[in-house]
Each structure stands twice: as C-alpha cells, then as structure tokens.
Write a protein that holds these residues in place. Structure first.
Motif, PDB file in Angstrom:
ATOM      1  N   LYS A  35      -1.840  10.656 -11.275  1.00  0.00           N
ATOM      2  CA  LYS A  35      -2.284  11.963 -11.709  1.00  0.00           C
ATOM      3  C   LYS A  35      -1.683  12.808 -10.687  1.00  0.00           C
ATOM      4  N   ARG A  36      -1.381  14.143 -10.986  1.00  0.00           N
ATOM      5  CA  ARG A  36      -1.305  15.187 -10.074  1.00  0.00           C
ATOM      6  C   ARG A  36      -1.972  16.207 -10.354  1.00  0.00           C
ATOM      7  N   PRO A  37      -2.710  16.743  -9.072  1.00  0.00           N
ATOM      8  CA  PRO A  37      -3.745  17.636  -9.338  1.00  0.00           C
ATOM      9  C   PRO A  37      -3.309  18.964  -9.920  1.00  0.00           C
ATOM     10  N   SER A  38      -4.161  19.570 -10.796  1.00  0.00           N
ATOM     11  CA  SER A  38      -3.729  20.990 -11.274  1.00  0.00           C
ATOM     12  C   SER A  38      -4.032  22.016 -10.030  1.00  0.00           C
ATOM     13  N   SER A  47       0.890  -1.228  -0.108  1.00  0.00           N
ATOM     14  CA  SER A  47       0.026   0.053   0.213  1.00  0.00           C
ATOM     15  C   SER A  47       0.946   1.176  -0.030  1.00  0.00           C
ATOM     16  N   LEU A  48       1.946   1.166   0.439  1.00  0.00           N
ATOM     17  CA  LEU A  48       2.872   2.198   0.602  1.00  0.00           C
ATOM     18  C   LEU A  48       3.415   2.678  -1.017  1.00  0.00           C
ATOM     19  N   GLU A  49       4.013   1.740  -1.608  1.00  0.00           N
ATOM     20  CA  GLU A  49       4.316   1.878  -2.846  1.00  0.00           C
ATOM     21  C   GLU A  49       3.106   2.456  -3.762  1.00  0.00           C
ATOM     22  N   SER A  87       0.735   3.883  -2.875  1.00  0.00           N
ATOM     23  CA  SER A  87       0.319   5.423  -2.402  1.00  0.00           C
ATOM     24  C   SER A  87       1.311   6.348  -3.351  1.00  0.00           C
ATOM     25  N   ILE A  88       2.577   5.767  -3.237  1.00  0.00           N
ATOM     26  CA  ILE A  88       3.548   6.862  -3.936  1.00  0.00           C
ATOM     27  C   ILE A  88       3.584   6.936  -5.403  1.00  0.00           C
ATOM     28  N   THR A  89       3.124   5.810  -6.114  1.00  0.00           N
ATOM     29  CA  THR A  89       3.190   5.821  -7.477  1.00  0.00           C
ATOM     30  C   THR A  89       1.905   6.482  -8.005  1.00  0.00           C
ATOM     31  N   LEU A  90       1.717   7.767  -7.736  1.00  0.00           N
ATOM     32  CA  LEU A  90       0.448   8.235  -8.108  1.00  0.00           C
ATOM     33  C   LEU A  90       0.601   8.816  -9.315  1.00  0.00           C
TER      34      LEU A  90
END
Lengths: 269, 326
Positions: A14-17, A5-7, A9-12
């Motif tokens: 989409k980054r918000p505008s 779950s850690l990894e 959560s890190i490999t997100l």
C-alpha cells in the motif's frame, strides 16, 4: 544485513495517498520545532535579542530623548517590538538557504507534495517565534514600568498587526534565500536592507525632529506605518488610515514576493 | 496500476541542459527498461548529476523531452514525483534530526498518518540495521549509516523508480557492499534503480545496462559484457621467478600479440593486453610448453580509464570541484 526484513520493508503494497497541503505544511512546521528542540540556542534571536534591545535603548536614549526613561519606554516599546520582529524575519531566508546548500531541499522538491508547503510550514513556525519575542518584550516592558493606555486588548491587536506584516515581509527573505548563493552574502544583503528600514523610521524618535530629506524617506518607510499603527493601538488613538496602508503593503509584498519566491522555487537551477 | 504495462521507466529524447554557455548535458537520448539497474558511468563533471536532476524534476531541460514512468517530465511533473525517489549525492535528510525523526517526517509528507509513519519508520530502521542509531542525530552517523538512512528515506513510499546519485562514493568497502545489497534487494522486488557512478566495478557489479557519459554526451551503452568486449583491453599479468624466464616469455609474447608486452623488470612481471580472452589461456599454455615457470598470473578488468581511453582516445576527464555542484 538482515535481508528478510529488508525485502519485507521494500515490498510495501500500500502506498499512501497524497498528503493534503495543510498536512504537508504542518509537517514542515513540526520539523522546524524539532530542530529548535535540538538547538535551543537558535531561540536567542527571539528571546535574548529583544531583552537586550529593550534595556539598551530605554536606558541609553531614554533620558536624552524624552527626559525620563519611563516616558521613553512608553514611546519606544511599540517601536522596538516592530524592529525586533522585522529583524528576525530574515532568519526564515537563512534557514531556507542552508537547506538548499546542504542538499536536503532537493529531496523536498522531488516529493509529491504541495510545493509551497516547504515555505508555508517554515513561516508558520516563524509566526510562533515572533509571538514569543513579542510576549517576552511586553512582559519585560511591564516589569520596567511600561503601561498601555488601551490596555491588554490594544497590545494584542498591535501584536497581530505586527505578525501579519512580519509574515508578509518574510516572503522577501524566502525569495532571497532561494536566489542568493551563499549564506554570508544573504546575511549581508539582509542587514543592508533591514538596518535602514528599521533605524530610518519612527521606531526611536519622532520624525519631525529629522531633516526634511530624511523625513521624506521615513514617511514612506513601511516600518514607520507599522510602528505608528502599533503605537496608536497600544496607546489608544485612531490609526485606521495606517492600518489601511499596512494592509495594502502587506498584500502587495505577499503578491509580489510570494509569486517571485514560487517562481524561483520551481525554476531553481 | 495501468502504468505497469509500459516497458520503460525512463525514455529521454535529446535532453539538453545548458548553464549559460556550458552544456552540462548535451543531447542525451536513452531508454531504461523497467525492473533493471541502469548504471550511469562517467567521471566527475561529466553531467551525471545534471541528468539525474532533470529526470527527478529538479531541473528544467533546456531542450528535448523525457518520460519518466510513463509521465511527461514537463507536463506531468507531479505524477513523476509520485512514482520516483531521489537520493542525492549530498545531504538528502535533515542532519539536525534523528534518523527516526527523518523517516517519520518523510512518511508524514508523503501522506501516512502519524501512526503509520511511525511504524513505517521503525520497519525501515530495522531493515537497514539502524535501530541502535534511531534516536541519534544524523550528523553523528558514520558514512555508511549515513548512506543507509539516505536510501531508507527514499523508499519510505516504495518508489517505482529510485535515483541514486553516486551512492558509494567515499564509502569503505564494507559499507559499499551493504549499499550494493540494498540495491540488489530493491531490484529483486521490482524497483527500477537508476544510479550514477564513477567506478566501472560498481557498474559491473550492479548494473544490467550501463551508459557511459563524458562531457554531457552518451558515448557508449550496453551490458557490462558488451562494453568490456567492445573495449577489449583486458590485461593478462604474469609474474616469474627469475629474469631469464621473463626474457624468454617476452620474446614469445612479442610474436603472439599485436600490442607489444609491457615488461616490469623490478617485479619480474609482464603484462599483455588482448581483445580475445581465450588468448590468455593460449599464452599460459605456450609458457608451459616452453618449460617456463610461472609464479603467479591474473586477468585484470578494464578500468574506467581503459573504457574512456578506448572510446574517446583520451583518459577520463577530471574536472574537479567546480563542476561538482552542478
């Protein structure tokens, strides 16, 4: 630690505008409201303070100054309204100063947000707090026998003028909150400025009873203009020239201290 | 992402930060390739925090310039902020709020909708093992939980570059290992991590590249192995059963090593320093040849003090509290 779950959560991907300035400011306001929920005592200054001030000054000075407490209440309530709100504007600076001292301010400044939103958000909540103080005082005043000759609309107008002035005055404290190093020093400076400003004004007595040299100061004190304007609006006499001057003063305060605040905000060491 | 073809996360060119007459950072140039852990190693007051604060756009450099994730620090501060996150040494979340509220708060600030911010917060709380403490005020967290929520708050947006200022100072070994695991996971997934530390062991464990800083100056740089071999001073410590063996060993080692061995008669142990590790095996072998019984032996890593002693000729300077807040 659950590494999956850690990894994940890190490999997100989409980054918000970027948040809009309005949203960022409102988020800071939301934070300030949450803090009040955890520490409701911090509302003492806008609830208990005004009640104590109003009762104390009405019954302590009323008889001596106006002959009766009832008459004095009509005179002093607009003044104490201004004084109380002016006094609590300094908490804006104190809160900011605490954020800086604790370090969380660093995080805000390193976020990709419209930078003034940190301050604007806090000031928005302060306007809510000032309104609360004003509502409590007017309500208590009515219970004690206060009557506004211009009626409810006069009170609303007066409160709006006071809020506008308080918002402008707050920028003085935000600037000091950033520049001054310790909370204690900031408190001392704020008191040193606020006491003469509020007491050496037309809050409690008619300035014509004062010695000339003092009258001179009282007549140029911005608080005097706000008090006179509030009295006029509440009791129904013409204060357009006072309102004009208050507008100049408030715009001036925002222009000068808003600019200085942002300058020190950006160049904080 | 057009930025990703550039190789460096940080390129600093002669950065200087002066506070009055004191030059906290005195001309540091460094290059941090993307995708690695860069360990900034130095004692208290060496200028580590000042350097990080400059790179995170919090302090304006007095002189010099730098690019962070390809953006100019001075001219494109907004773009820099868009690609980095900072976890400061002190409170970097609001202690009055709960852990979950803090994460939602940051999420909203960086542009998530309310719903997205909430689900991101819950995802991170689960990933960092903080579900049980989600609704507790952060000021009631333990040291280790505190650090985890600090870091979680920093990766709400998955930054490309994460600054960690002394992430494990004051933590117990278990919490420290948890933080190390987080850092490793971050780097594995492509984040570049720039961390400061006072501990050589931490830099050794985590960092692909280590910069040693002292009094505002970068005094050495390299991989952990390079630094250690340049420092050289690894010690071999041998314990003996009795005084007789100890004395025999002492005379053997005097001939073998350039530095005279240090003898501790109370603990019946002897310590020799060496540049070349293979000499340790020779030394032990020689003892066996001479029929000297060895009770125990160990190799000791050079400490931060050894690093400083070798590079600067002086022990690491502890400047204490005053310089802490820089």
């Amino acid at each position: 630690m659950e590494n999956n779950s850690l990894e994940k959560s890190i490999t997100l991907e989409k980054r918000p505008s970027k948040a809009s300035p309005m949203n960022a400011a409102l988020t800071f306001a939301w934070r300030a409201l949450l803090r009040i929920r955890y520490v409701p005592e911090q509302l003492f200054d806008v609830t208990v303070f005004p009640i104590i001030f109003l009762l104390m000054f009405t019954y302590l000075f009323g008889g001596a100054i106006s002959g009766s407490t009832g008459e004095y209440l009509d005179f002093v309530l607009p003044g104490i309204l201004v004084m109380t709100v002016a006094m609590i504007t300094m908490y804006t600076g104190l809160d900011l100063n605490k954020d800086i001292e604790k370090g969380v301010f660093d995080r805000f400044r390193s976020l990709p947000i419209w930078q003034p939103s940190v301050l604007v958000g806090a000031l928005l909540v302060d306007v809510v707090r000032y309104s609360l103080a004003a509502t409590i005082m007017v309500t208590l005043g009515y219970i004690l026998g206060f009557r506004a000759e211009a009626g409810f609309s006069g009170i609303v107008l007066a409160v709006l003028v006071i809020l506008f002035f308080a918002f402008s005055l707050s920028w003085v404290w935000t600037m000091l909150g950033i520049v001054v190093r310790s909370e204690k020093a900031l408190m001392a400076i704020s008191m040193m400025l606020l006491f003469p400003l509020t007491f050496l004004s037309s809050v409690f007595v008619d300035p014509t009873t004062m010695p000339n040299w003092l009258q001179y100061f009282v007549d140029i004190n911005p608080i005097t203009f706000v008090v006179d304007a509030s009295r006029g609006l509440i009791h129904g006499y013409d204060v357009s020239s006072e309102l004009m001057i208050i507008t100049y003063i408030s715009v001036g305060l925002i222009a000068v201290f808003g600019t200085l605040t942002m300058y020190f905000f950006r160049n904080k060491n | 992402m057009e930025q990703s073809n550039k190789t460096y996360a940080v390129e600093a060119d002669q950065l200087v930060k002066a506070f009055g007459k004191e030059r906290a950072v005195d001309g540091i140039s460094l290059k941090v390739p993307k995708g690695i852990v860069y360990g900034f190693l130095g004692p208290n007051g060496a200028g580590k925090t000042t350097m990080i604060r400059m790179l995170a756009t919090l302090l304006k450099p007095t002189e010099g310039h730098a690019k962070v994730m390809g953006y100019d620090l001075a001219k494109e501060a907004d773009d820099v902020r868009q690609s980095i996150s900072l976890t400061g040494q002190f409170a970097s979340v609001d202690e009055e709020l709960s852990g979950r509220e803090n994460l939602i708060f940051i999420g909203r600030l960086v542009g998530f909708t309310r719903k997205e911010a909430k689900s991101r917060a819950d995802e991170l709380l689960a990933a960092f093992n903080l579900q049980d403490a989600a609704k507790r005020q952060v000021k009631k967290y333990s040291g280790g939980m505190r650090r985890r929520i600090d870091i979680a708050a920093s990766i709400v947006t998955s930054p490309e570059l994460l600054f960690l200022d002394e992430p494990t100072t004051g933590l117990d070994p278990r919490s420290r290992n948890e933080v190390w695991d987080i850092v490793r996971a971050l780097v594995k997934n492509g984040t570049t991590v720039f961390l400061t530390t006072q501990y050589l062991e931490e830099a050794d464990q985590l960092a692909d590249l280590i910069g040693v800083i002292d009094r505002g100056v970068l005094i050495a740089e390299g991989t952990s192995a390079e630094l250690k071999s340049s420092i050289g001073v690894r010690s071999l410590i041998i314990e003996f059963e009795d005084e007789q063996d100890l004395s025999k060993a002492e005379s053997i080692f005097e001939g073998m090593f350039t530095q005279p061995p240090e003898v501790d008669r109370d603990h019946l142990s002897i310590s020799v320093t060496m540049k070349d590790q293979s000499k340790a095996a020779k030394a032990i072998g020689e003892l066996a040849n001479q029929q000297i019984a060895v009770k125990d032996f160990s190799m000791q890593q050079p400490s931060l003090d050894d690093v400083f002693l070798t590079i600067t000729g002086k022990p690491a300077q502890e400047e204490g509290g005053e310089a802490n807040g820089e």
